[in-house]
Scaffold this active site. Structure first.
Site, PDB file in Angstrom:
ATOM      1  N   PRO A  82     -51.659  12.159   8.368  1.00  0.00           N
ATOM      2  CA  PRO A  82     -50.343  13.799   8.608  1.00  0.00           C
ATOM      3  C   PRO A  82     -49.684  14.285   8.006  1.00  0.00           C
ATOM      4  O   PRO A  82     -48.323  13.715   7.486  1.00  0.00           O
ATOM      5  CB  PRO A  82     -49.808  12.942  10.689  1.00  0.00           C
ATOM      6  CG  PRO A  82     -49.675  11.853   9.855  1.00  0.00           C
ATOM      7  CD  PRO A  82     -50.268  11.231   9.223  1.00  0.00           C
ATOM      8  N   ASN A  83     -49.625  15.271   8.074  1.00  0.00           N
ATOM      9  CA  ASN A  83     -48.477  16.548   7.337  1.00  0.00           C
ATOM     10  C   ASN A  83     -48.548  16.676   6.450  1.00  0.00           C
ATOM     11  O   ASN A  83     -47.781  17.166   5.445  1.00  0.00           O
ATOM     12  CB  ASN A  83     -47.607  16.196   7.777  1.00  0.00           C
ATOM     13  CG  ASN A  83     -46.729  17.150   9.953  1.00  0.00           C
ATOM     14  OD1 ASN A  83     -48.044  17.983   9.790  1.00  0.00           O
ATOM     15  ND2 ASN A  83     -46.771  16.054  11.057  1.00  0.00           N
ATOM     16  N   TYR A  92     -39.726  16.673  -0.447  1.00  0.00           N
ATOM     17  CA  TYR A  92     -40.504  16.453  -0.285  1.00  0.00           C
ATOM     18  C   TYR A  92     -41.032  17.198  -1.835  1.00  0.00           C
ATOM     19  O   TYR A  92     -41.879  16.279  -2.269  1.00  0.00           O
ATOM     20  CB  TYR A  92     -41.775  16.814   0.684  1.00  0.00           C
ATOM     21  CG  TYR A  92     -41.757  16.208   2.532  1.00  0.00           C
ATOM     22  CD1 TYR A  92     -41.921  14.524   1.869  1.00  0.00           C
ATOM     23  CD2 TYR A  92     -41.002  17.082   2.551  1.00  0.00           C
ATOM     24  CE1 TYR A  92     -41.900  13.559   2.935  1.00  0.00           C
ATOM     25  CE2 TYR A  92     -40.672  16.195   4.324  1.00  0.00           C
ATOM     26  CZ  TYR A  92     -41.066  14.509   3.257  1.00  0.00           C
ATOM     27  OH  TYR A  92     -41.682  14.026   5.599  1.00  0.00           O
ATOM     28  N   GLU A 139     -48.366   0.819   0.378  1.00  0.00           N
ATOM     29  CA  GLU A 139     -47.644   1.581   1.596  1.00  0.00           C
ATOM     30  C   GLU A 139     -46.976   2.250   0.688  1.00  0.00           C
ATOM     31  O   GLU A 139     -46.034   2.332  -0.392  1.00  0.00           O
ATOM     32  CB  GLU A 139     -46.608   1.445   2.541  1.00  0.00           C
ATOM     33  CG  GLU A 139     -46.150   2.093   3.238  1.00  0.00           C
ATOM     34  CD  GLU A 139     -45.666   1.602   4.610  1.00  0.00           C
ATOM     35  OE1 GLU A 139     -44.815   1.715   5.252  1.00  0.00           O
ATOM     36  OE2 GLU A 139     -45.117   0.080   4.251  1.00  0.00           O
ATOM     37  N   HIS A 193     -44.301   6.099   0.355  1.00  0.00           N
ATOM     38  CA  HIS A 193     -43.553   6.772   0.758  1.00  0.00           C
ATOM     39  C   HIS A 193     -43.062   7.916  -0.311  1.00  0.00           C
ATOM     40  O   HIS A 193     -42.279   7.328  -1.256  1.00  0.00           O
ATOM     41  CB  HIS A 193     -42.765   6.232   1.830  1.00  0.00           C
ATOM     42  CG  HIS A 193     -43.102   5.459   3.266  1.00  0.00           C
ATOM     43  ND1 HIS A 193     -43.546   6.457   3.892  1.00  0.00           N
ATOM     44  CD2 HIS A 193     -43.825   4.868   3.170  1.00  0.00           C
ATOM     45  CE1 HIS A 193     -44.150   5.719   4.891  1.00  0.00           C
ATOM     46  NE2 HIS A 193     -43.830   4.407   4.708  1.00  0.00           N
ATOM     47  N   ARG A 218     -33.185   8.032   6.023  1.00  0.00           N
ATOM     48  CA  ARG A 218     -33.682   9.472   6.661  1.00  0.00           C
ATOM     49  C   ARG A 218     -33.060   8.698   8.482  1.00  0.00           C
ATOM     50  O   ARG A 218     -32.508   7.541   8.655  1.00  0.00           O
ATOM     51  CB  ARG A 218     -34.750   9.258   7.058  1.00  0.00           C
ATOM     52  CG  ARG A 218     -35.579  10.506   5.410  1.00  0.00           C
ATOM     53  CD  ARG A 218     -36.420  10.963   5.545  1.00  0.00           C
ATOM     54  NE  ARG A 218     -36.849  11.828   6.407  1.00  0.00           N
ATOM     55  CZ  ARG A 218     -38.040  12.575   6.190  1.00  0.00           C
ATOM     56  NH1 ARG A 218     -38.842  12.405   5.688  1.00  0.00           N
ATOM     57  NH2 ARG A 218     -38.106  13.571   6.782  1.00  0.00           N
TER      58      ARG A 218
END
Length: 160
Positions: free
Chosen positions: A10-11, A23, A99, A101, A108
């Protein structure tokens, strides 16, 4: 030929527009084009998909084996911290995955520190921006090659 699947949650369709200070300015389409170019160089078939729907991501993980996918690279987005369904899909299919990121989730908000996938992933790459996807691609290719020749994994780093 190796077949890899890149899944974005998502997003991530908003890359390049969503919080660019966090980002960056590279769009999802630009990221995918770069990954596809790199995959072609290493003779790897690569497919990229994005969904804001947890169920769709689960379906793609479940279908990966049937489609001959050898490895998944996933940025589960916010589902990292909430989705037992994604975890169960990977466990049920035994599909190897990394995974990824773009941001350092551990630097965060506290609720982002928990991942339901990290402990079952082959690797987790966090906080390296878009480059994390490239590292994941390189590692996945080397890992698949190492199945046939274990020296390939170390050769990847010695030949750079």
């Amino acid at each position: 030929m190796r077949k890899l699947l890149v899944l974005n949650g998502p997003n991530l369709n908003l890359l390049g527009h969503r919080e660019p200070d966090l980002y960056g300015y590279i769009t999802l389409n630009e990221l995918e084009d770069t990954l596809l170019e790199e995959a072609e160089k290493v003779e790897t078939d690569l497919e990229c998909k994005q969904s804001n729907s947890e169920g769709q991501l689960v379906d793609w993980i479940q279908q990966a084996d049937e489609e001959g996918i050898n490895y998944v690279i996933i940025n589960p987005g916010a589902y990292t911290h909430t989705s037992i369904a994604l975890r169960d899909a990977f466990l049920a299919t035994e599909m190897p995955f990394i995974e990824v990121h773009a941001t350092n989730i551990f630097a965060r908000e506290k609720f982002r520190h928990k991942s339901y996938l990290s402990d079952i992933a082959d690797a987790t790459i966090t906080g390296m921006g878009i480059a994390g996807y490239m590292f994941a691609l390189q590692y996945a290719v080397a890992s698949l090659d190492a199945i046939d020749d274990p020296d390939n994994l170390t050769d990847m780093f010695e030949n750079e």
